[in-house]
Write a protein that holds these residues in place. Structure first.
Motif, PDB file in Angstrom:
ATOM      1  N   SER A  23      89.217 -41.626  87.274  1.00 49.84           N
ATOM      2  CA  SER A  23      90.295 -41.120  86.422  1.00 49.84           C
ATOM      3  C   SER A  23      89.719 -40.425  85.187  1.00 49.84           C
ATOM      4  CB  SER A  23      91.205 -42.270  85.993  1.00 49.84           C
ATOM      5  OG  SER A  23      92.175 -41.808  85.066  1.00 49.84           O
ATOM      6  N   LEU A  24      90.334 -39.287  84.835  1.00 50.12           N
ATOM      7  CA  LEU A  24      90.016 -38.597  83.590  1.00 50.12           C
ATOM      8  C   LEU A  24      91.161 -38.729  82.587  1.00 50.12           C
ATOM      9  CD1 LEU A  24      88.207 -35.337  84.788  1.00 50.12           C
ATOM     10  CD2 LEU A  24      87.229 -37.534  84.107  1.00 50.12           C
ATOM     11  N   ASN A  25      92.102 -39.630  82.873  1.00 54.62           N
ATOM     12  CA  ASN A  25      93.130 -39.939  81.886  1.00 54.62           C
ATOM     13  C   ASN A  25      92.485 -40.587  80.667  1.00 54.62           C
ATOM     14  OD1 ASN A  25      94.987 -39.054  83.745  1.00 54.62           O
ATOM     15  ND2 ASN A  25      95.776 -41.089  84.262  1.00 54.62           N
ATOM     16  N   GLY A  26      93.172 -40.493  79.557  1.00 54.09           N
ATOM     17  CA  GLY A  26      92.655 -41.138  78.348  1.00 54.09           C
ATOM     18  C   GLY A  26      92.680 -40.195  77.162  1.00 54.09           C
ATOM     19  N   THR A  27      91.719 -40.352  76.277  1.00 58.83           N
ATOM     20  CA  THR A  27      91.668 -39.584  75.035  1.00 58.83           C
ATOM     21  C   THR A  27      90.863 -38.302  75.230  1.00 58.83           C
ATOM     22  OG1 THR A  27      91.826 -41.617  73.720  1.00 58.83           O
ATOM     23  CG2 THR A  27      91.033 -39.634  72.603  1.00 58.83           C
ATOM     24  N   TRP A  28      91.494 -37.172  74.914  1.00 57.65           N
ATOM     25  CA  TRP A  28      90.835 -35.872  74.920  1.00 57.65           C
ATOM     26  C   TRP A  28      90.875 -35.298  73.501  1.00 57.65           C
ATOM     27  CZ3 TRP A  28      90.430 -32.337  79.606  1.00 57.65           C
ATOM     28  CH2 TRP A  28      90.529 -33.045  80.809  1.00 57.65           C
ATOM     29  N   LYS A  29      89.938 -34.433  73.172  1.00 55.89           N
ATOM     30  CA  LYS A  29      90.010 -33.659  71.947  1.00 55.89           C
ATOM     31  C   LYS A  29      91.015 -32.519  72.154  1.00 55.89           C
ATOM     32  CE  LYS A  29      87.238 -35.638  69.016  1.00 55.89           C
ATOM     33  NZ  LYS A  29      87.757 -36.139  67.720  1.00 55.89           N
ATOM     34  N   PHE A  30      91.770 -32.177  71.074  1.00 63.84           N
ATOM     35  CA  PHE A  30      92.914 -31.279  71.251  1.00 63.84           C
ATOM     36  C   PHE A  30      93.049 -30.348  70.060  1.00 63.84           C
ATOM     37  CE2 PHE A  30      97.599 -30.546  70.846  1.00 63.84           C
ATOM     38  CZ  PHE A  30      97.783 -29.832  72.036  1.00 63.84           C
TER      39      PHE A  30
ATOM     40  N   GLY B 143      97.558 -24.988  73.982  1.00 65.37           N
ATOM     41  CA  GLY B 143      96.828 -26.215  73.729  1.00 65.37           C
ATOM     42  C   GLY B 143      95.465 -26.170  74.388  1.00 65.37           C
ATOM     43  N   SER B 144      94.424 -26.458  73.643  1.00 63.30           N
ATOM     44  CA  SER B 144      93.057 -26.474  74.163  1.00 63.30           C
ATOM     45  C   SER B 144      92.570 -27.921  74.196  1.00 63.30           C
ATOM     46  CB  SER B 144      92.132 -25.612  73.303  1.00 63.30           C
ATOM     47  OG  SER B 144      92.601 -24.272  73.253  1.00 63.30           O
ATOM     48  N   TYR B 145      92.001 -28.328  75.330  1.00 67.60           N
ATOM     49  CA  TYR B 145      91.597 -29.712  75.563  1.00 67.60           C
ATOM     50  C   TYR B 145      90.109 -29.771  75.907  1.00 67.60           C
ATOM     51  CZ  TYR B 145      96.632 -30.692  76.535  1.00 67.60           C
ATOM     52  OH  TYR B 145      98.000 -30.824  76.490  1.00 67.60           O
ATOM     53  N   ARG B 146      89.435 -30.840  75.450  1.00 64.90           N
ATOM     54  CA  ARG B 146      88.047 -31.079  75.858  1.00 64.90           C
ATOM     55  C   ARG B 146      87.758 -32.570  75.901  1.00 64.90           C
ATOM     56  NH1 ARG B 146      82.904 -27.655  73.650  1.00 64.90           N
ATOM     57  NH2 ARG B 146      82.114 -29.776  73.482  1.00 64.90           N
ATOM     58  N   ARG B 147      86.887 -32.953  76.839  1.00 68.75           N
ATOM     59  CA  ARG B 147      86.351 -34.315  76.885  1.00 68.75           C
ATOM     60  C   ARG B 147      85.068 -34.304  77.703  1.00 68.75           C
ATOM     61  NH1 ARG B 147      88.680 -39.061  80.247  1.00 68.75           N
ATOM     62  NH2 ARG B 147      86.460 -39.554  80.114  1.00 68.75           N
ATOM     63  N   THR B 148      84.350 -35.411  77.671  1.00 69.24           N
ATOM     64  CA  THR B 148      83.146 -35.565  78.483  1.00 69.24           C
ATOM     65  C   THR B 148      83.386 -36.622  79.548  1.00 69.24           C
ATOM     66  OG1 THR B 148      82.235 -37.248  77.007  1.00 69.24           O
ATOM     67  CG2 THR B 148      81.659 -34.946  76.546  1.00 69.24           C
ATOM     68  N   PHE B 149      82.561 -36.576  80.579  1.00 69.39           N
ATOM     69  CA  PHE B 149      82.607 -37.598  81.625  1.00 69.39           C
ATOM     70  C   PHE B 149      81.239 -37.692  82.276  1.00 69.39           C
ATOM     71  CE2 PHE B 149      83.691 -33.628  83.727  1.00 69.39           C
ATOM     72  CZ  PHE B 149      82.981 -33.673  84.917  1.00 69.39           C
ATOM     73  N   THR B 150      80.968 -38.830  82.892  1.00 69.40           N
ATOM     74  CA  THR B 150      79.722 -39.064  83.623  1.00 69.40           C
ATOM     75  C   THR B 150      80.064 -39.512  85.031  1.00 69.40           C
ATOM     76  OG1 THR B 150      78.589 -39.701  81.586  1.00 69.40           O
ATOM     77  CG2 THR B 150      77.559 -40.345  83.667  1.00 69.40           C
TER      78      THR B 150
ATOM     79  N   ILE C  30      84.314 -31.109  80.331  1.00 70.72           N
ATOM     80  CA  ILE C  30      85.447 -30.420  80.931  1.00 70.72           C
ATOM     81  C   ILE C  30      86.311 -29.863  79.811  1.00 70.72           C
ATOM     82  CG2 ILE C  30      86.698 -32.619  81.143  1.00 70.72           C
ATOM     83  CD1 ILE C  30      88.236 -31.402  83.478  1.00 70.72           C
ATOM     84  N   ALA C  31      86.771 -28.620  79.975  1.00 74.76           N
ATOM     85  CA  ALA C  31      87.627 -27.969  78.986  1.00 74.76           C
ATOM     86  C   ALA C  31      88.789 -27.303  79.707  1.00 74.76           C
ATOM     87  CB  ALA C  31      86.837 -26.937  78.178  1.00 74.76           C
ATOM     88  N   ALA C  32      89.972 -27.412  79.116  1.00 74.80           N
ATOM     89  CA  ALA C  32      91.164 -26.789  79.693  1.00 74.80           C
ATOM     90  C   ALA C  32      91.952 -26.119  78.582  1.00 74.80           C
ATOM     91  CB  ALA C  32      92.030 -27.821  80.403  1.00 74.80           C
ATOM     92  N   GLN C  33      92.566 -24.976  78.907  1.00 73.34           N
ATOM     93  CA  GLN C  33      93.410 -24.285  77.936  1.00 73.34           C
ATOM     94  C   GLN C  33      94.759 -24.023  78.590  1.00 73.34           C
ATOM     95  OE1 GLN C  33      92.148 -20.370  76.081  1.00 73.34           O
ATOM     96  NE2 GLN C  33      91.971 -21.767  74.329  1.00 73.34           N
ATOM     97  N   VAL C  34      95.818 -24.558  77.956  1.00 71.69           N
ATOM     98  CA  VAL C  34      97.148 -24.584  78.557  1.00 71.69           C
ATOM     99  C   VAL C  34      98.089 -23.700  77.741  1.00 71.69           C
ATOM    100  CG1 VAL C  34      99.073 -26.051  79.252  1.00 71.69           C
ATOM    101  CG2 VAL C  34      96.718 -26.939  79.339  1.00 71.69           C
TER     102      VAL C  34
END
Length: 368
Positions: A64-71, A136-143, A198-202
């Motif tokens: 899961s990548l749910n959780g806290t993202w930078k925004f 809205g621009s989103y970013r987070r890290t994952f391993t 991972i980065a997303a722009q909505v």
């Protein structure tokens, strides 16, 4: 033609080209880029017990990548950050936001409820409003888990409104619009060892906003689950199971279509086994294919039929469900993956203007 005149003509020509270029979210012919084809909901499991349980959160192939993202939120596209997906871009000063969520409910922008009129003034289809289109621009890290070194990694968004771009480790992966349908991207080639970004722009509005005139709340953001799915290089990519009643609604007929994919660069020989389990998880039917060869980087479709006697019907009052388990087996008779789904045997038909479910008349009551 002298040089100054030629320069003027060139300038006008280039300006015309620039004006003629449509942004993805303004182009009705662009609804996705580099997306995987749609398929039935599925998650691979490692063994039969896990497949019968069907808990995707317990699968070793689900992250899961749910959780806290930078925004970061801006009121129009011209103000959006253009390089925030780069690895060296600092987002420490950005706010935190929960994913999934609608950003209006987190304090950014305004929820809008309309029925037949557009949610913005002076509509100019297919161009979304350029001065009133929050981004809205989103970013987070994952391993990645250690055991995901082989196979393919699929990035899955259950729902994003209204249109979005996606980047992995600074590289553009693709684009999608379609607020109510999932979007998937194969990100295997974009990943790095260790930590990934991972980065997303909505975009709140896109050309699709002009055909969304129903009475509902207009909200925006990554509002459904986001996760990674790890699949083997030879994979059950899609299935379709239709469970019907036969012989005066006493017996069942299961029609099964599967799409198999070979992502590798070498041919693979496989078997496909489909098993049907009753509500007590007792196996009551099995179908097994002959050995199949999948060519490199291609797929193959297989069709099966399974007859089941003395079936327990599905109905709204008594929703009997069976479990269908698909097992992909390699040439060494070792299981590659398990996929499972619930199926219910029923019959829906119209006779003399009356709708029948399992041979019994029903009345449908609806409200607006």
């Amino acid at each position: 033609m002298n040089k100054p005149t030629a320069f003027v003509f060139l300038f006008i020509f280039m300006g015309t080209l620039v004006q003629g270029q449509k942004e993805y979210w303004e182009d009705p012919t662009m609804i996705g880029e580099n997306k995987e084809p749609g398929h039935a909901t599925l998650i691979p499991f490692d063994n039969l017990d896990q497949a019968l349980l069907g808990d995707r959160l317990a699968s070793a192939h689900f992250l899961s990548l749910n959780g806290t993202w930078k925004f970061n939120w801006v009121s129009k596209p011209d103000e959006r950050p253009l390089e925030f997906f780069n690895l060296d871009y600092n987002v420490n000063n950005w706010v935190n936001i929960d994913v999934p969520s609608s950003w209006q409910l987190e304090g950014y922008g305004q929820p809008i409820y309309t029925n037949v009129k557009h949610p913005f003034p002076d509509p100019q289809p297919p161009v979304a409003p350029r001065d009133n289109n929050p981004v809205g621009s989103y970013r987070r890290t994952f391993t990645l888990p250690d055991n995901w070194n082989d196979g393919q990694i699929i990035l899955h968004f259950d729902g994003v409104k209204s249109a979005f771009f996606i980047w992995i480790n600074g590289k553009k992966v693709g684009y999608s619009q379609g607020s109510m349908t999932p979007a998937e991207f194969n990100i295997t080639s974009y990943l790095l060892p260790g930590e990934n970004i991972i980065a997303a722009q909505v975009f709140r509005w896109s050309d699709a906003a002009f055909i969304e005139d129903q009475d509902f709340w207009r909200l925006s953001g990554i509002y459904r689950d986001v996760y990674l799915m790890h699949v083997p290089d030879v994979h059950i990519r899609h299935y379709k199971a239709i469970a019907e009643l036969t012989d005066n609604y006493q017996n069942g007929l299961l029609s099964l279509t599967t799409d198999l994919s070979n992502y590798s660069s070498s041919p693979k020989r496989i078997l496909l086994k489909a098993s049907l389990f009753d509500p007590a998880q007792q196996e009551i039917g099995v179908i097994q294919s002959i050995e199949q060869e999948l060519s490199p980087n291609t797929g193959k479709k297989l069709d099966f039929f399974l007859e089941v006697n003395d079936i327990s019907q599905w109905s709204a009052e008594i929703p009997n469900l069976y479990t269908l388990v698909l097992n992909l087996i390699d040439s060494n008779i070792e299981s590659i993956e398990y996929i499972s789904t619930k199926v219910g045997f029923r019959s829906v038909e119209l006779k003399n203007g009356q709708m029948l479910v399992n041979g019994k008349p029903i009345i449908i009551k609806g409200v607006n």
